[in-house]
Design a protein around this motif. Structure first.
Motif, short mmCIF file in Angstrom:
data_model
loop_
_atom_site.label_atom_id
_atom_site.label_comp_id
_atom_site.label_asym_id
_atom_site.label_seq_id
_atom_site.Cartn_x
_atom_site.Cartn_y
_atom_site.Cartn_z
N TRP A 143 0.86 -1.19 0.21
CA TRP A 143 -0.16 0.05 -0.05
C TRP A 143 0.70 1.05 -0.21
O TRP A 143 0.68 2.07 -0.77
CB TRP A 143 -0.96 0.02 1.14
N LEU A 144 1.79 1.42 0.86
CA LEU A 144 2.64 2.70 1.07
C LEU A 144 3.49 2.65 -0.25
O LEU A 144 3.57 3.72 -0.65
CB LEU A 144 3.59 2.50 2.26
N ALA A 145 4.17 1.59 -0.73
CA ALA A 145 4.85 1.97 -2.02
C ALA A 145 3.99 2.18 -3.28
O ALA A 145 4.26 2.99 -3.96
CB ALA A 145 5.67 0.68 -2.46
N GLY A 146 2.83 1.61 -3.21
CA GLY A 146 1.71 1.88 -4.20
C GLY A 146 1.42 3.36 -4.10
O GLY A 146 1.09 4.10 -5.31
N CYS A 147 1.26 3.91 -2.93
CA CYS A 147 0.98 5.29 -2.82
C CYS A 147 2.31 6.28 -2.92
O CYS A 147 1.94 7.44 -3.50
CB CYS A 147 0.40 5.58 -1.19
N TRP A 148 3.31 6.09 -2.45
CA TRP A 148 4.27 6.82 -2.47
C TRP A 148 5.38 6.96 -3.72
O TRP A 148 5.98 7.87 -3.86
CB TRP A 148 5.28 6.61 -1.32
N PHE A 149 5.52 5.71 -4.32
CA PHE A 149 6.60 5.54 -5.22
C PHE A 149 6.03 5.12 -6.71
O PHE A 149 6.60 5.70 -7.63
CB PHE A 149 7.48 4.72 -4.83
N VAL A 150 5.04 4.27 -6.64
CA VAL A 150 4.60 3.78 -7.95
C VAL A 150 4.01 4.85 -8.98
O VAL A 150 4.35 4.68 -9.92
CB VAL A 150 3.80 2.34 -7.78
N PRO A 151 3.21 5.37 -8.51
CA PRO A 151 2.64 6.67 -9.38
C PRO A 151 3.66 7.57 -10.13
O PRO A 151 3.39 7.90 -10.88
CB PRO A 151 1.30 7.35 -8.51
N ALA A 152 4.58 7.88 -9.22
CA ALA A 152 5.48 8.84 -9.86
C ALA A 152 6.45 8.06 -10.55
O ALA A 152 6.80 8.48 -11.70
CB ALA A 152 6.44 9.28 -8.57
N ILE A 153 6.56 6.70 -10.50
CA ILE A 153 7.68 5.81 -11.37
C ILE A 153 6.76 5.87 -12.76
O ILE A 153 7.63 5.88 -13.74
CB ILE A 153 7.87 4.65 -10.54
N VAL A 154 5.63 5.57 -12.59
CA VAL A 154 4.86 5.28 -13.87
C VAL A 154 4.81 6.59 -14.91
O VAL A 154 4.88 6.52 -15.79
CB VAL A 154 3.34 4.79 -13.43
N VAL A 155 4.20 7.65 -14.21
CA VAL A 155 4.37 8.90 -14.65
C VAL A 155 5.72 9.32 -15.25
O VAL A 155 5.80 9.78 -16.41
CB VAL A 155 3.78 10.19 -13.49
N HIS A 157 8.01 7.42 -16.27
CA HIS A 157 8.39 6.53 -17.40
C HIS A 157 7.62 6.86 -18.46
O HIS A 157 8.11 6.77 -19.66
CB HIS A 157 8.09 4.94 -17.06
N ARG A 158 6.32 7.16 -18.38
CA ARG A 158 5.39 7.45 -19.52
C ARG A 158 5.90 9.03 -20.14
O ARG A 158 5.76 9.09 -21.50
CB ARG A 158 3.98 7.65 -19.17
N ALA A 159 6.60 9.71 -19.13
CA ALA A 159 7.01 11.11 -19.70
C ALA A 159 8.11 10.77 -20.51
O ALA A 159 8.54 11.79 -21.48
CB ALA A 159 7.35 11.75 -18.52
N ARG A 160 8.89 9.74 -20.43
CA ARG A 160 10.12 9.33 -21.54
C ARG A 160 9.72 8.73 -22.78
O ARG A 160 10.65 8.27 -23.50
CB ARG A 160 10.89 8.33 -20.60
N PRO A 162 8.05 7.73 -26.47
CA PRO A 162 8.23 8.52 -27.72
C PRO A 162 7.56 9.76 -28.15
O PRO A 162 8.09 10.77 -28.71
CB PRO A 162 7.97 7.49 -28.75
N GLU A 163 6.26 9.89 -27.50
CA GLU A 163 5.60 11.21 -27.96
C GLU A 163 6.18 12.16 -27.19
O GLU A 163 5.71 13.44 -27.52
CB GLU A 163 4.24 11.05 -27.46
N ARG A 164 6.84 12.17 -26.11
CA ARG A 164 7.47 13.20 -25.26
C ARG A 164 8.89 13.65 -26.06
O ARG A 164 9.29 14.61 -25.85
CB ARG A 164 7.68 12.95 -23.91
N SER A 165 9.34 12.81 -26.73
CA SER A 165 10.91 13.23 -27.43
C SER A 165 10.76 14.00 -28.77
O SER A 165 11.66 14.41 -29.08
CB SER A 165 11.62 11.97 -27.46
N ARG A 166 9.54 14.19 -29.03
CA ARG A 166 9.42 15.04 -30.19
C ARG A 166 9.68 16.46 -30.05
O ARG A 166 9.26 17.09 -29.30
CB ARG A 166 7.85 14.72 -31.02
#
Length: 166
Positions: A143-155, A157-160, A162-166
Protein backbone atom coordinates in the motif's frame (compact mmCIF):
# COMPACT_ATOMS: atom_id res chain seq x y z
CA UNK A 1 19.05 12.07 -15.83
CA UNK A 2 19.70 15.10 -13.66
CA UNK A 3 17.53 15.91 -10.66
CA UNK A 4 17.41 19.49 -11.96
CA UNK A 5 15.63 19.31 -15.31
CA UNK A 6 15.32 22.08 -17.83
CA UNK A 7 12.44 24.51 -17.44
CA UNK A 8 9.13 22.94 -18.35
CA UNK A 9 7.32 24.29 -21.39
CA UNK A 10 5.63 27.59 -20.63
CA UNK A 11 8.17 28.63 -18.00
CA UNK A 12 10.69 31.30 -18.73
CA UNK A 13 13.15 31.07 -15.86
CA UNK A 14 16.89 31.07 -15.48
CA UNK A 15 18.79 28.13 -13.99
CA UNK A 16 18.96 30.02 -10.69
CA UNK A 17 15.25 30.90 -10.70
CA UNK A 18 14.40 27.28 -11.41
CA UNK A 19 16.65 26.19 -8.54
CA UNK A 20 14.98 28.71 -6.20
CA UNK A 21 11.52 27.45 -7.17
CA UNK A 22 12.49 23.81 -6.82
CA UNK A 23 14.20 24.50 -3.49
CA UNK A 24 11.03 26.09 -2.08
CA UNK A 25 8.91 23.18 -3.32
CA UNK A 26 11.32 20.63 -1.87
CA UNK A 27 11.39 22.35 1.52
CA UNK A 28 7.61 22.15 1.74
CA UNK A 29 7.75 18.41 1.01
CA UNK A 30 10.54 17.81 3.50
CA UNK A 31 8.69 19.67 6.26
CA UNK A 32 5.81 17.21 6.05
CA UNK A 33 8.06 14.15 6.12
CA UNK A 34 10.35 15.55 8.84
CA UNK A 35 7.48 16.25 11.19
CA UNK A 36 6.04 12.77 10.79
CA UNK A 37 9.30 10.91 11.22
CA UNK A 38 10.38 13.03 14.19
CA UNK A 39 7.11 12.37 16.02
CA UNK A 40 7.35 8.66 15.23
CA UNK A 41 10.96 8.49 16.42
CA UNK A 42 10.15 10.37 19.62
CA UNK A 43 7.39 7.88 20.35
CA UNK A 44 9.68 4.94 19.58
CA UNK A 45 12.38 6.24 21.88
CA UNK A 46 9.95 6.31 24.81
CA UNK A 47 8.84 2.69 24.29
CA UNK A 48 12.01 1.28 25.87
CA UNK A 49 11.08 2.99 29.14
CA UNK A 50 7.61 1.47 29.45
CA UNK A 51 6.94 -1.46 31.81
CA UNK A 52 5.73 -3.73 29.00
CA UNK A 53 9.03 -3.40 27.12
CA UNK A 54 10.62 -5.88 29.52
CA UNK A 55 8.13 -8.52 28.36
CA UNK A 56 9.32 -8.40 24.75
CA UNK A 57 11.15 -11.43 23.44
CA UNK A 58 14.55 -11.29 21.78
CA UNK A 59 13.13 -11.11 18.24
CA UNK A 60 10.85 -8.21 19.16
CA UNK A 61 13.75 -6.37 20.81
CA UNK A 62 15.78 -6.77 17.62
CA UNK A 63 12.85 -5.43 15.59
CA UNK A 64 12.61 -2.52 18.02
CA UNK A 65 16.32 -1.68 17.70
CA UNK A 66 16.15 -1.92 13.90
CA UNK A 67 13.08 0.34 13.93
CA UNK A 68 14.83 2.96 16.05
CA UNK A 69 17.89 2.81 13.77
CA UNK A 70 15.70 3.22 10.67
CA UNK A 71 13.94 6.17 12.29
CA UNK A 72 17.21 7.79 13.26
CA UNK A 73 18.58 7.32 9.75
CA UNK A 74 15.37 8.77 8.27
CA UNK A 75 15.62 11.85 10.49
CA UNK A 76 19.24 12.25 9.44
CA UNK A 77 18.45 12.00 5.73
CA UNK A 78 15.47 14.36 5.97
CA UNK A 79 17.44 16.97 7.91
CA UNK A 80 20.49 16.61 5.62
CA UNK A 81 19.18 19.13 3.04
CA UNK A 82 19.21 21.84 5.71
CA UNK A 83 22.76 21.01 6.75
CA UNK A 84 23.94 20.78 3.15
CA UNK A 85 22.35 24.09 2.26
CA UNK A 86 23.79 25.80 5.31
CA UNK A 87 27.31 24.58 4.52
CA UNK A 88 27.26 25.74 0.88
CA UNK A 89 25.10 28.85 1.42
CA UNK A 90 26.36 31.93 -0.37
CA UNK A 91 28.57 30.01 -2.78
CA UNK A 92 26.12 30.10 -5.71
CA UNK A 93 25.47 26.37 -5.53
CA UNK A 94 21.67 26.40 -5.31
CA UNK A 95 21.15 24.02 -8.28
CA UNK A 96 23.58 21.53 -6.72
CA UNK A 97 21.88 21.99 -3.34
CA UNK A 98 18.52 21.14 -4.90
CA UNK A 99 19.96 18.01 -6.51
CA UNK A 100 21.52 16.77 -3.27
CA UNK A 101 18.48 17.74 -1.18
CA UNK A 102 16.24 15.82 -3.56
CA UNK A 103 18.44 12.74 -3.22
CA UNK A 104 18.53 12.98 0.57
CA UNK A 105 14.76 13.40 0.65
CA UNK A 106 14.17 10.31 -1.45
CA UNK A 107 16.52 8.29 0.78
CA UNK A 108 14.73 9.72 3.83
CA UNK A 109 11.35 8.64 2.45
CA UNK A 110 12.61 5.11 1.85
CA UNK A 111 13.99 5.01 5.40
CA UNK A 112 10.69 6.38 6.71
CA UNK A 113 8.93 3.56 4.87
CA UNK A 114 11.26 1.07 6.56
CA UNK A 115 10.63 2.71 9.94
CA UNK A 116 6.87 2.55 9.54
CA UNK A 117 6.94 -1.05 8.39
CA UNK A 118 9.22 -2.27 11.15
CA UNK A 119 7.21 -0.39 13.79
CA UNK A 120 4.03 -1.89 12.37
CA UNK A 121 5.58 -5.36 12.41
CA UNK A 122 6.59 -4.95 16.06
CA UNK A 123 3.16 -3.73 17.11
CA UNK A 124 1.34 -6.43 15.17
CA UNK A 125 3.61 -9.15 16.58
CA UNK A 126 2.67 -7.99 20.09
CA UNK A 127 -1.09 -7.98 19.45
CA UNK A 128 -1.56 -10.70 16.79
CA UNK A 129 -0.05 -13.97 15.69
CA UNK A 130 3.37 -13.79 14.07
CA UNK A 131 2.35 -15.03 10.58
CA UNK A 132 -0.60 -12.64 10.42
CA UNK A 133 1.65 -9.76 11.52
CA UNK A 134 4.06 -10.50 8.69
CA UNK A 135 1.28 -10.67 6.08
CA UNK A 136 -0.35 -7.46 7.28
CA UNK A 137 3.01 -5.70 7.26
CA UNK A 138 3.64 -6.93 3.72
CA UNK A 139 0.22 -5.57 2.76
CA UNK A 140 1.17 -2.22 4.28
CA UNK A 141 4.40 -2.27 2.27
CA UNK A 142 2.42 -2.76 -0.94
CA UNK A 143 0.00 0.00 0.00
CA UNK A 144 2.65 2.55 1.02
CA UNK A 145 4.90 1.81 -1.95
CA UNK A 146 1.82 2.01 -4.15
CA UNK A 147 0.95 5.43 -2.75
CA UNK A 148 4.43 6.92 -2.40
CA UNK A 149 6.49 5.57 -5.26
CA UNK A 150 4.62 3.64 -7.95
CA UNK A 151 2.56 6.53 -9.39
CA UNK A 152 5.65 8.72 -9.73
CA UNK A 153 7.61 5.91 -11.36
CA UNK A 154 4.77 5.30 -13.83
CA UNK A 155 4.45 9.01 -14.66
CA UNK A 156 8.21 9.39 -15.11
CA UNK A 157 8.31 6.32 -17.34
CA UNK A 158 5.44 7.60 -19.49
CA UNK A 159 7.06 11.04 -19.74
CA UNK A 160 10.10 9.44 -21.36
CA UNK A 161 7.97 7.78 -24.04
CA UNK A 162 8.33 8.50 -27.76
CA UNK A 163 5.51 11.06 -27.81
CA UNK A 164 7.49 13.28 -25.38
CA UNK A 165 10.77 13.13 -27.28
CA UNK A 166 9.43 15.00 -30.35
Amino acid sequence: MSDVDESPPGRDETREQRADRRWAELLQEVRVAQTGVQILLAFLLTVAFTPRFQDLGDADRVIYVVTVLFGTAAVGALIAPVSFHRMVFGRHLKPESVTWASRFTLVGLVLLLCTLLSALLLILRVVLSDPLAVWLTFGALLWLAGCWFVPAIVVRHRARGPERSR
